[in-house]
Scaffold this motif. Structure first.
Motif, PDB file in Angstrom:
ATOM      1  N   ASN A 287     -14.771 -38.257 -50.001  1.00 44.22           N
ATOM      2  CA  ASN A 287     -13.762 -37.935 -50.994  1.00 44.22           C
ATOM      3  C   ASN A 287     -12.582 -38.883 -50.864  1.00 44.22           C
ATOM      4  N   ARG A 288     -12.302 -39.600 -51.935  1.00 45.73           N
ATOM      5  CA  ARG A 288     -11.207 -40.575 -51.926  1.00 45.73           C
ATOM      6  C   ARG A 288     -10.034 -40.135 -52.798  1.00 45.73           C
ATOM      7  N   ASP A 289     -10.111 -38.922 -53.383  1.00 44.75           N
ATOM      8  CA  ASP A 289      -9.058 -38.469 -54.281  1.00 44.75           C
ATOM      9  C   ASP A 289      -7.795 -38.164 -53.493  1.00 44.75           C
ATOM     10  N   GLU A 290      -6.671 -38.578 -54.074  1.00 47.45           N
ATOM     11  CA  GLU A 290      -5.385 -38.357 -53.419  1.00 47.45           C
ATOM     12  C   GLU A 290      -4.902 -36.935 -53.665  1.00 47.45           C
ATOM     13  N   ILE A 291      -4.355 -36.322 -52.628  1.00 47.49           N
ATOM     14  CA  ILE A 291      -3.733 -35.003 -52.731  1.00 47.49           C
ATOM     15  C   ILE A 291      -2.237 -35.229 -52.897  1.00 47.49           C
ATOM     16  N   TYR A 292      -1.703 -34.728 -53.998  1.00 49.19           N
ATOM     17  CA  TYR A 292      -0.303 -35.008 -54.322  1.00 49.19           C
ATOM     18  C   TYR A 292       0.508 -33.726 -54.282  1.00 49.19           C
ATOM     19  N   LEU A 293       1.658 -33.769 -53.596  1.00 56.50           N
ATOM     20  CA  LEU A 293       2.595 -32.647 -53.522  1.00 56.50           C
ATOM     21  C   LEU A 293       3.993 -33.164 -53.836  1.00 56.50           C
ATOM     22  N   LYS A 294       4.748 -32.338 -54.562  1.00 57.18           N
ATOM     23  CA  LYS A 294       6.143 -32.651 -54.831  1.00 57.18           C
ATOM     24  C   LYS A 294       6.984 -31.498 -54.310  1.00 57.18           C
ATOM     25  N   LEU A 295       7.817 -31.788 -53.293  1.00 58.61           N
ATOM     26  CA  LEU A 295       8.556 -30.742 -52.594  1.00 58.61           C
ATOM     27  C   LEU A 295      10.054 -30.998 -52.673  1.00 58.61           C
ATOM     28  N   ARG A 296      10.820 -29.895 -52.723  1.00 60.59           N
ATOM     29  CA  ARG A 296      12.276 -29.941 -52.607  1.00 60.59           C
ATOM     30  C   ARG A 296      12.697 -29.145 -51.376  1.00 60.59           C
ATOM     31  N   THR A 297      13.435 -29.815 -50.527  1.00 61.77           N
ATOM     32  CA  THR A 297      13.947 -29.169 -49.321  1.00 61.77           C
ATOM     33  C   THR A 297      15.367 -29.668 -49.057  1.00 61.77           C
ATOM     34  N   SER A 298      16.004 -29.027 -48.103  1.00 58.97           N
ATOM     35  CA  SER A 298      17.342 -29.476 -47.692  1.00 58.97           C
ATOM     36  C   SER A 298      17.299 -30.305 -46.429  1.00 58.97           C
ATOM     37  N   THR A 299      16.102 -30.482 -45.870  1.00 60.75           N
ATOM     38  CA  THR A 299      15.992 -31.144 -44.573  1.00 60.75           C
ATOM     39  C   THR A 299      15.400 -32.536 -44.646  1.00 60.75           C
ATOM     40  N   ALA A 300      14.670 -32.857 -45.711  1.00 61.60           N
ATOM     41  CA  ALA A 300      13.920 -34.116 -45.778  1.00 61.60           C
ATOM     42  C   ALA A 300      14.696 -35.182 -46.526  1.00 61.60           C
ATOM     43  N   PRO A 301      14.567 -36.418 -46.124  1.00 62.03           N
ATOM     44  CA  PRO A 301      15.160 -37.516 -46.901  1.00 62.03           C
ATOM     45  C   PRO A 301      14.372 -37.719 -48.185  1.00 62.03           C
ATOM     46  N   PRO A 302      14.980 -38.270 -49.232  1.00 67.18           N
ATOM     47  CA  PRO A 302      14.293 -38.473 -50.521  1.00 67.18           C
ATOM     48  C   PRO A 302      13.317 -39.636 -50.454  1.00 67.18           C
ATOM     49  N   LEU A 303      12.240 -39.444 -49.742  1.00 67.53           N
ATOM     50  CA  LEU A 303      11.216 -40.472 -49.575  1.00 67.53           C
ATOM     51  C   LEU A 303       9.896 -39.989 -50.155  1.00 67.53           C
ATOM     52  N   LYS A 304       8.981 -40.909 -50.299  1.00 65.97           N
ATOM     53  CA  LYS A 304       7.618 -40.589 -50.714  1.00 65.97           C
ATOM     54  C   LYS A 304       6.707 -40.941 -49.543  1.00 65.97           C
ATOM     55  N   LEU A 305       6.228 -39.926 -48.863  1.00 64.81           N
ATOM     56  CA  LEU A 305       5.437 -40.108 -47.655  1.00 64.81           C
ATOM     57  C   LEU A 305       3.955 -40.063 -48.006  1.00 64.81           C
ATOM     58  N   ILE A 306       3.212 -41.025 -47.487  1.00 66.81           N
ATOM     59  CA  ILE A 306       1.772 -41.112 -47.747  1.00 66.81           C
ATOM     60  C   ILE A 306       1.053 -41.103 -46.412  1.00 66.81           C
ATOM     61  N   ASP A 307       0.280 -40.040 -46.175  1.00 67.96           N
ATOM     62  CA  ASP A 307      -0.480 -39.871 -44.934  1.00 67.96           C
ATOM     63  C   ASP A 307      -1.921 -40.279 -45.209  1.00 67.96           C
ATOM     64  N   LEU A 308      -2.313 -41.439 -44.685  1.00 66.65           N
ATOM     65  CA  LEU A 308      -3.671 -41.929 -44.891  1.00 66.65           C
ATOM     66  C   LEU A 308      -4.601 -41.391 -43.808  1.00 66.65           C
ATOM     67  N   PRO A 309      -5.875 -41.276 -44.119  1.00 68.09           N
ATOM     68  CA  PRO A 309      -6.835 -40.903 -43.071  1.00 68.09           C
ATOM     69  C   PRO A 309      -6.824 -41.928 -41.938  1.00 68.09           C
ATOM     70  N   GLY A 310      -7.336 -41.525 -40.787  1.00 66.81           N
ATOM     71  CA  GLY A 310      -7.394 -42.438 -39.648  1.00 66.81           C
ATOM     72  C   GLY A 310      -8.166 -43.702 -39.976  1.00 66.81           C
ATOM     73  N   LEU A 311      -7.654 -44.835 -39.522  1.00 64.63           N
ATOM     74  CA  LEU A 311      -8.289 -46.111 -39.845  1.00 64.63           C
ATOM     75  C   LEU A 311      -9.684 -46.233 -39.258  1.00 64.63           C
ATOM     76  N   ASP A 312     -10.016 -45.401 -38.261  1.00 68.91           N
ATOM     77  CA  ASP A 312     -11.347 -45.460 -37.658  1.00 68.91           C
ATOM     78  C   ASP A 312     -12.317 -44.500 -38.328  1.00 68.91           C
ATOM     79  N   GLN A 313     -11.942 -43.893 -39.468  1.00 68.27           N
ATOM     80  CA  GLN A 313     -12.860 -43.048 -40.219  1.00 68.27           C
ATOM     81  C   GLN A 313     -13.651 -43.877 -41.220  1.00 68.27           C
ATOM     82  N   ARG A 314     -14.814 -43.368 -41.618  1.00 72.05           N
ATOM     83  CA  ARG A 314     -15.670 -44.107 -42.541  1.00 72.05           C
ATOM     84  C   ARG A 314     -15.058 -44.245 -43.925  1.00 72.05           C
ATOM     85  N   ILE A 315     -14.251 -43.264 -44.324  1.00 73.30           N
ATOM     86  CA  ILE A 315     -13.661 -43.310 -45.662  1.00 73.30           C
ATOM     87  C   ILE A 315     -12.644 -44.433 -45.800  1.00 73.30           C
TER      88      ILE A 315
END
Length: 575
Positions: free
Chosen positions: A125-153
């Motif tokens: 599965n290569r589909d991206e999971i997208y979330l849009k969150l509002r909090t008081s603790t996080a900086p206004p960034l766009k964080l992208i968590d990729l699978p481990g580079l040693d995975q087959r995907i």
């Protein structure tokens, strides 16, 4: 955190400037922007399975949103668009789906992501999971968590799709236990391939607490923080983290200010473990500052180009405003005057194309001087002027009335038939010129600056001009056919008079040439006779002279003369 917020505002301004330079609507561009728009606030986490990428991103978020541990390995790209909302409490998380907002807990989000990741356990599965969150603790960034580079995907295409974007900050996450072998890290190698100068790369050494008893690992970590590591790591800014354990524990059990307290506790713990490391490179606060520095550097490179483009765009807008200001109207009379002025500009452009040959104007001359004569030459004139066809037409035209000098009726009929053939080339010439004029109308309208400011009026002018040309085409066809019919109906008698005169003149010249040749022969004969005669020339000479006179008398009788009578020589006869 304040630095990140300022950069976020600057990023919005830069996005609006980019949309303006691209002639896009700023509001539409903001509403329809893609999930990974060019904002310089994208952070892509790179690392192997178990490196602690999700824990590092959770530390930035301030909530344990991303699954961690062996059962929470990231198997699909997860993109979290963070927006800071100071009105929320430190424990609140607002999930935004389209235009709707819903308050959720960190554990609910984490369990939902675990369920979705478990379904992609096959690794396909290569589909991206997208979330849009509002909090008081996080900086206004766009964080992208990729699978481990040693995975087959994680093939090269997926890595390049996220890491090669010029506005993405690469977060190379390496666990402290693997710090001694940092040169062989695949995450570091990928970062070097995508960012050779390390202008957008930050190194994160995670799980410092788990390597607290490993002196070799701690020595390697301190060397990296002091920029004394292997050559590949010397130009990268490194930050050390414990991870999310301290912050999560504090948030779940403490008060509103427990998160700040937890981050300070993390820094103190790192100081006690890494005694020789710079304090400015320890903890979550140091990571946020490092991100702000990298983002600021990237923006500084882009801002001069944007400013230059905006200045040029501003000048264009100012010039346009000046022109529009000079031609502003507030009454129907003013509108008519403006419309007439624009029509005059269009007319000048149209005449310029026609008279100077600009654009397609040269094709008009080519139609009359090239295509029309070529079509006339292709007419079957040889067949029409065939001797048998001419005889037939003359006989049919004159009937039983013989002609005296010239078969005038036959010639008239012959000329009428030939001129009838000229009608079709004339019609085709009209059609060809009409097509050229229609093209010139469009070209003239496009090159008229005033019409460009009023697109509906421009389209109306083109439609009216095209319709007028269509009417002119019909009239022109009738006119050329009428001209041909006029020539066919009236063949003046002078034409035949000149025809006969030319024929008789030609006959007279031929006779003169014959007479000259006969005189030369006679003179030669006389010369021979004079030399050959004896003294008894008188008797014989008389006979020869009489013979000569007799022989020359018929020639004189045979010579004809052309007689012309009338005021304009309209009566011609041969005698």
């Amino acid at each position: 955190m304040d630095a990140i917020e300022e950069l976020s505002q600057l990023s919005d301004s830069m996005r609006q400037a980019s949309a303006l330079l691209a002639d896009e609507d700023v509001d539409e561009a903001a509403s329809s922007s893609s999930r990974r728009a060019s904002t310089f606030l994208n952070v892509v986490a790179l690392g192997n399975v178990g490196a602690g990428k999700s824990a590092v991103l959770n530390s930035l978020i301030g909530h344990p949103v991303l699954p961690t541990g062996e059962n929470g390995a990231t198997r699909s790209p997860i993109s979290i668009d963070l927006q800071k909302d100071g009105s929320l409490s430190s424990k609140s998380i607002i999930l935004q789906i389209d235009s709707k907002s819903q308050q959720v807990s960190a554990s609910a989000l984490r369990h939902s992501l675990q369920d979705r990741l478990s379904k992609s356990a096959s690794g396909k599965n290569r589909d991206e999971i997208y979330l849009k969150l509002r909090t008081s603790t996080a900086p206004p960034l766009k964080l992208i968590d990729l699978p481990g580079l040693d995975q087959r995907i994680m093939d090269d295409s997926m890595v390049s799709d996220y890491a090669e974007r010029n506005d993405a900050i690469l977060l190379v996450v390496v666990p402290a236990a693997q710090a001694p072998e940092i040169s062989s890290s695949r995450a570091l190698r990928v970062a070097k391939e995508c960012d050779g100068e390390s202008t957008r790369t930050i190194g994160v050494i995670s799980k410092i607490d788990q390597a607290a008893s490993d002196q070799k690992a701690l020595a390697a970590v301190q060397a990296l923080l002091l920029n004394q590591g292997p050559p590949k790591t010397a130009d990268i800014q490194w930050v050390a983290l414990i991870g999310q354990s301290v912050s999560i524990a504090s948030v779940q059990s403490g008060s509103e200010n427990s998160l700040e307290t937890a981050w300070k506790a993390e820094s103190e713990s790192l100081k006690s473990i890494l005694t020789g490391a710079p304090q400015s490179k320890l903890g979550r606060v140091a990571l946020v500052d490092a991100l702000a520095q990298q983002i600021r550097k990237r923006m500084k490179v882009r801002i001069p180009n944007l400013l230059s483009g905006l200045q040029g765009k501003s000048q264009i807008v100012q010039d346009e405003l000046v022109r529009l200001g000079e031609q502003m109207v507030s009454s129907s009379e003013g509108t008519k005057a403006l419309a007439l002025e624009l029509c005059r500009e269009f007319e000048d452009k149209f005449l310029q194309h026609v008279t100077t040959g600009e654009g397609s104007g040269w094709k008009i001359v080519a139609s009359f001087e090239g295509n029309f004569p070529n079509r006339m030459k292709q007419l079957p004139l040889e067949r029409h002027f065939d001797i048998n066809n001419v005889k037939r037409i003359v006989l049919e035209a004159d009937g039983y009335q013989p002609y005296l000098i010239s078969p005038e009726k036959g010639l008239r009929s012959l000329i009428k038939g030939v001129l009838e053939l000229a009608k079709e080339p004339a019609r085709l010439c009209v059609d060809e010129v009409h097509r050229v004029l229609v093209d010139i109308v469009s070209a003239s309208a496009n090159s008229t600056p005033g019409l460009g400011r009023y697109p509906p009026f421009k389209r109306e002018v083109i439609a009216i001009a095209t319709s007028a040309l269509e009417g002119f085409k019909g009239e022109a066809k009738k006119m050329v056919v009428a001209l041909v019919d006029m020539e066919r109906a009236f063949v003046p008698p002078q034409h035949f008079i000149r025809l006969v005169q030319r024929r008789m003149e030609r006959q007279r010249r031929e006779d003169e040439l014959k007479n000259r040749s006969s005189r030369k022969g006679h003179d030669a004969e006389q010369s021979i006779l004079n030399r050959a005669t004896s003294p008894q020339t008188d008797g014989q000479g008389g006979s020869l002279k009489s013979l000569k006179d007799k022989s020359s008398q018929p020639e004189k009788e045979g010579e004809g003369s052309l007689k012309v009578a009338g005021a304009e020589g309209e009566i011609t006869a041969g005698l």
